[in-house]
Write an enzyme that holds these catalytic residues in place. Structure first.
Site, PDB file in Angstrom:
ATOM      1  N   TYR A 169      51.714  35.960  35.335  1.00 43.80           N
ATOM      2  CA  TYR A 169      51.943  36.912  34.239  1.00 43.80           C
ATOM      3  C   TYR A 169      50.617  37.268  33.544  1.00 43.80           C
ATOM      4  CZ  TYR A 169      54.670  39.459  30.784  1.00 43.80           C
ATOM      5  OH  TYR A 169      55.207  40.459  30.010  1.00 43.80           O
TER       6      TYR A 169
ATOM      7  N   HIS B  59      48.950  37.789  22.709  1.00 40.95           N
ATOM      8  CA  HIS B  59      50.099  36.885  22.851  1.00 40.95           C
ATOM      9  C   HIS B  59      49.758  35.754  23.800  1.00 40.95           C
ATOM     10  CE1 HIS B  59      53.432  40.022  21.715  1.00 40.95           C
ATOM     11  NE2 HIS B  59      52.507  39.877  20.778  1.00 40.95           N
TER      12      HIS B  59
ATOM     13  N   LYS C 173      52.982  44.786  35.559  1.00 40.34           N
ATOM     14  CA  LYS C 173      51.824  44.749  36.444  1.00 40.34           C
ATOM     15  C   LYS C 173      51.224  46.103  36.822  1.00 40.34           C
ATOM     16  CE  LYS C 173      51.506  40.458  36.578  1.00 40.34           C
ATOM     17  NZ  LYS C 173      50.483  40.043  35.621  1.00 40.34           N
TER      18      LYS C 173
ATOM     19  N   PRO D  31      58.678  47.307  36.653  1.00 40.18           N
ATOM     20  CA  PRO D  31      57.907  46.923  35.457  1.00 40.18           C
ATOM     21  C   PRO D  31      58.237  45.538  34.890  1.00 40.18           C
ATOM     22  CG  PRO D  31      59.516  48.611  34.930  1.00 40.18           C
ATOM     23  CD  PRO D  31      59.547  48.453  36.401  1.00 40.18           C
TER      24      PRO D  31
ATOM     25  N   TYR E  76      62.416  38.265  27.308  1.00 42.69           N
ATOM     26  CA  TYR E  76      63.115  38.742  28.508  1.00 42.69           C
ATOM     27  C   TYR E  76      64.473  38.051  28.522  1.00 42.69           C
ATOM     28  CZ  TYR E  76      58.719  40.481  30.597  1.00 42.69           C
ATOM     29  OH  TYR E  76      57.558  41.161  30.870  1.00 42.69           O
TER      30      TYR E  76
HETATM   31  P1  FAS Z   1      49.094  57.314  36.784  1.00 39.97           P
HETATM   32  O1  FAS Z   1      50.366  57.881  37.301  1.00 39.97           O
HETATM   33  O2  FAS Z   1      49.067  56.665  35.456  1.00 39.97           O
HETATM   34  O3  FAS Z   1      47.977  58.454  36.716  1.00 39.97           O
HETATM   35  C1  FAS Z   1      47.897  59.436  37.727  1.00 39.97           C
HETATM   36  C2  FAS Z   1      47.235  60.650  37.106  1.00 39.97           C
HETATM   37  O4  FAS Z   1      47.044  61.623  38.133  1.00 39.97           O
HETATM   38  C3  FAS Z   1      48.113  61.304  36.043  1.00 39.97           C
HETATM   39  O5  FAS Z   1      47.356  61.591  34.900  1.00 39.97           O
HETATM   40  C4  FAS Z   1      48.614  62.576  36.722  1.00 39.97           C
HETATM   41  O6  FAS Z   1      48.814  63.629  35.815  1.00 39.97           O
HETATM   42  C5  FAS Z   1      47.466  62.885  37.668  1.00 39.97           C
HETATM   43  N1  FAS Z   1      47.848  63.695  38.819  1.00 39.97           N
HETATM   44  C6  FAS Z   1      48.984  63.618  39.560  1.00 39.97           C
HETATM   45  N2  FAS Z   1      48.977  64.567  40.526  1.00 39.97           N
HETATM   46  C7  FAS Z   1      47.805  65.253  40.387  1.00 39.97           C
HETATM   47  C8  FAS Z   1      47.226  66.351  41.077  1.00 39.97           C
HETATM   48  N3  FAS Z   1      47.846  66.912  42.096  1.00 39.97           N
HETATM   49  N4  FAS Z   1      46.019  66.813  40.659  1.00 39.97           N
HETATM   50  C9  FAS Z   1      45.372  66.221  39.630  1.00 39.97           C
HETATM   51  N5  FAS Z   1      45.867  65.187  38.920  1.00 39.97           N
HETATM   52  C10 FAS Z   1      47.081  64.712  39.313  1.00 39.97           C
HETATM   53  N6  FAS Z   1      53.501  49.667  34.129  1.00 39.97           N
HETATM   54  C11 FAS Z   1      53.451  48.511  33.448  1.00 39.97           C
HETATM   55  O7  FAS Z   1      52.629  47.661  33.754  1.00 39.97           O
HETATM   56  N7  FAS Z   1      54.337  48.283  32.404  1.00 39.97           N
HETATM   57  C12 FAS Z   1      55.238  49.238  32.008  1.00 39.97           C
HETATM   58  O8  FAS Z   1      56.002  49.029  31.066  1.00 39.97           O
HETATM   59  C13 FAS Z   1      55.285  50.476  32.680  1.00 39.97           C
HETATM   60  N8  FAS Z   1      56.133  51.474  32.271  1.00 39.97           N
HETATM   61  C14 FAS Z   1      56.130  52.669  32.933  1.00 39.97           C
HETATM   62  C15 FAS Z   1      56.973  53.745  32.528  1.00 39.97           C
HETATM   63  C16 FAS Z   1      56.973  54.976  33.200  1.00 39.97           C
HETATM   64  C17 FAS Z   1      57.858  56.104  32.734  1.00 39.97           C
HETATM   65  C18 FAS Z   1      56.137  55.145  34.323  1.00 39.97           C
HETATM   66  C19 FAS Z   1      56.147  56.457  35.103  1.00 39.97           C
HETATM   67  C20 FAS Z   1      55.305  54.104  34.733  1.00 39.97           C
HETATM   68  C21 FAS Z   1      55.287  52.876  34.043  1.00 39.97           C
HETATM   69  N9  FAS Z   1      54.442  51.827  34.405  1.00 39.97           N
HETATM   70  C22 FAS Z   1      54.396  50.642  33.750  1.00 39.97           C
HETATM   71  C23 FAS Z   1      53.573  51.958  35.503  1.00 39.97           C
HETATM   72  C24 FAS Z   1      52.338  52.712  35.040  1.00 39.97           C
HETATM   73  O9  FAS Z   1      51.798  52.121  33.907  1.00 39.97           O
HETATM   74  C25 FAS Z   1      51.390  52.789  36.207  1.00 39.97           C
HETATM   75  O10 FAS Z   1      51.321  51.562  36.916  1.00 39.97           O
HETATM   76  C26 FAS Z   1      50.011  53.217  35.824  1.00 39.97           C
HETATM   77  O11 FAS Z   1      50.109  54.399  35.079  1.00 39.97           O
HETATM   78  C27 FAS Z   1      49.214  53.400  37.104  1.00 39.97           C
HETATM   79  O12 FAS Z   1      48.059  54.074  36.805  1.00 39.97           O
HETATM   80  P2  FAS Z   1      47.467  55.170  37.820  1.00 39.97           P
HETATM   81  O13 FAS Z   1      47.432  54.596  39.185  1.00 39.97           O
HETATM   82  O14 FAS Z   1      46.215  55.653  37.194  1.00 39.97           O
HETATM   83  O15 FAS Z   1      48.558  56.322  37.916  1.00 39.97           O
HETATM   84  C1  PHB Z   2      56.184  47.207  27.488  1.00 41.10           C
HETATM   85  O1  PHB Z   2      55.824  46.741  26.390  1.00 41.10           O
HETATM   86  O2  PHB Z   2      56.255  48.451  27.708  1.00 41.10           O
HETATM   87  C2  PHB Z   2      56.547  46.271  28.622  1.00 41.10           C
HETATM   88  C3  PHB Z   2      56.340  44.907  28.457  1.00 41.10           C
HETATM   89  C4  PHB Z   2      56.664  44.037  29.511  1.00 41.10           C
HETATM   90  C5  PHB Z   2      57.197  44.562  30.680  1.00 41.10           C
HETATM   91  C6  PHB Z   2      57.387  45.939  30.834  1.00 41.10           C
HETATM   92  C7  PHB Z   2      57.068  46.788  29.789  1.00 41.10           C
HETATM   93  O3  PHB Z   2      57.520  43.715  31.709  1.00 41.10           O
END
Ligand code: FAS
Ligand code: PHB
Length: 394
Positions: free
Chosen positions: A388, A76, A300, A296, A205
């Site tokens: 962005y 995009h 980022k 979110p 948005y």
């Molecule tokens: P993560 O949380 O992805 O990974 C951590 C890992 O460590 C997991 O696999 C977990 O199981 C493991 N772990 C935890 N405790 C442990 C332990 N005690 N022992 C061993 N392993 C363990 N970001 C965006 O940019 N856009 C979005 O739309 C967006 N939507 C999201 C929706 C949800 C529901 C959530 C929770 C987050 C969202 N995020 C979004 C943010 C998300 O993408 C994070 O920024 C991203 O996963 C960060 O990556 P990590 O730092 O690797 O952490």
């Molecule tokens: C998504 O596609 O999950 C998404 C896109 C933009 C955002 C957050 C989530 O700011």
């Protein structure tokens, strides 16, 4: 006696931070072991982030894990800001000299990384239990865990805490070391994954009297949509019909229709801004959500995690090549310069686009003026666009 293992870098967590770090280290000739408490299947199915910055796309490509992303990801070159029933496009291509974003789900990135790790003999241990970290104030830190009923101890040179916001690494650092910065928002996002062709070629948005909404997507047949809700919203009170009706209202614009479809998944996520400083202690280095959380709205979270581990991998390579700790000592400082700029942008996007319970009529008019300014001033639109698509790495 525990089963004893040895590696150069022990990594807790097989999310984006942990897996990108492990593969980057492999490409730099550095051994690592990734310890993950969930199953591979769980992490490769969990619906989370969807937007990859240009820098993240370029890195994954350089790492040799970008083939599927290139063929299946949606590139995009802009987004739409919609308010007052009218849309205003922010043209990334024109404003950033050709940079864009790629829509490619986080769990797809994890599949590609897991496959690459396995194909290159990487050690990613899933479904481990009772993980704990020890002796990271010395030069032989250890990760202890249970695997298939056996007590195990992994001795490392360094530990990377990539275990997310609810992980064990950050809380394992003695009290008094960290400074916490935290802001909880008075709303959450209700998100759905729907079997419906996206009704727009780019993300929309929208700022609406009833609250924020976002149209995103995962493929030409799958839409990803969000709407602002109470932070403690009970998803069970939201029928599919009610969700679609609310999205239709908030996203309405003359001559435009929102295509509905079967909702495949729905959930509510809270929203907070969080940073811990410093992002390291002794030979323990925090990266990604274990060190910071962003709302979110700026898309980022995943991208910031990837930026952290690029900086960490560079510092570790410098240590193993020269014996110098210089870059490792500067890890937090370098990461936090980017973290706080990303926090600012995520907070700004969130503040501009959401209705706040305690706001007064002045706040509402000021938000509309902010949106009017961003969509009518090239200078203002350029600041949105350059943040962005992703700020340049240091
Ligand atoms: P993560 O949380 O992805 O990974 C951590 C890992 O460590 C997991 O696999 C977990 O199981 C493991 N772990 C935890 N405790 C442990 C332990 N005690 N022992 C061993 N392993 C363990 N970001 C965006 O940019 N856009 C979005 O739309 C967006 N939507 C999201 C929706 C949800 C529901 C959530 C929770 C987050 C969202 N995020 C979004 C943010 C998300 O993408 C994070 O920024 C991203 O996963 C960060 O990556 P990590 O730092 O690797 O952490
Ligand atoms: C998504 O596609 O999950 C998404 C896109 C933009 C955002 C957050 C989530 O700011």
């Amino acid at each position: 006696m525990p089963v004893s293992l040895r590696t150069q870098v022990g990594i807790v967590g097989a999310g984006p931070a942990g897996l990108v770090l492990s593969h980057l280290l492999y490409l730099k000739g550095i051994d690592s072991v990734v310890i993950e408490n969930r199953s591979r299947q769980y992490s490769e199915q969990r619906v989370r982030a969807g937007v990859l910055e240009q820098g993240t796309v370029d890195l994954l490509t350089q790492m040799g894990v970008g083939e599927r992303m290139k063929s299946e990801g949606l590139v995009h070159h802009g987004i739409e800001l919609r308010f007052g029933g009218r849309g205003h496009r922010i043209d990334f291509q024109e404003l950033t000299g050709g940079k864009g974003i790629t829509i490619y789900a986080q769990h797809e990135v994890l599949k590609d990384l897991n496959n690459a790790r396995i194909a290159t003999g990487g050690q990613v241990l899933f479904e481990v239990e009772d993980v704990s970290v020890h002796d990271f104030d010395g030069d032989q830190p250890k990760i202890r865990y249970q695997k298939d009923g056996d007590a195990c101890e992994l001795t490392c040179d360094f530990i990377a805490g990539c275990d997310g916001f609810h992980g064990i690494c950050r809380p394992s650092v003695p009290s008094g070391i960290f400074t916490h910065y935290d802001r909880e928002y008075p709303f959450g996002w209700l998100g759905i994954l729907a079997e419906a062709p996206p009704s727009s070629n780019e993300l929309i948005y929208t700022y609406h009297d009833r609250g924020f909404a976002l149209l995103s997507m995962r493929s030409p047949n799958i839409s990803r949509l969000y709407l602002q809700c109470r932070p403690d919203e009970n998803i069970d009170l939201w029928s599919d019909e009610t969700i679609w009706q609310e999205l239709q209202t908030r996203l309405a614009s003359n001559g435009w229709t929102l295509t509905e479809g079967k909702i495949l998944q729905k959930g509510v996520t809270g929203m907070r801004s969080f940073v811990v400083e410093p992002m390291q202690y002794g030979r323990l280095f925090l990266a990604g959500d274990s060190a910071h959380i962003v709302p979110p709205t700026g898309a980022k979270g995943l991208n910031l995690a990837v930026a952290d581990v690029q900086i960490l991998a560079r510092a570790l390579k410098h240590f193993y090549s020269t014996g110098s700790y210089d870059l490792l000592h500067n890890y937090s400082e370098v990461c936090l310069r980017r973290v706080w700029k990303v926090q600012r942008f995520s907070w700004w996007m969130t503040s501009m686009l959401h209705r706040f319970p305690e706001e007064n009529p002045f706040d509402h008019r000021r938000q509309l003026a902010e949106l009017d300014y961003v969509t009518s001033s090239r200078a203002a639109a350029k600041t949105l666009a350059e943040n962005y698509v992703g700020l340049p790495m240091e």
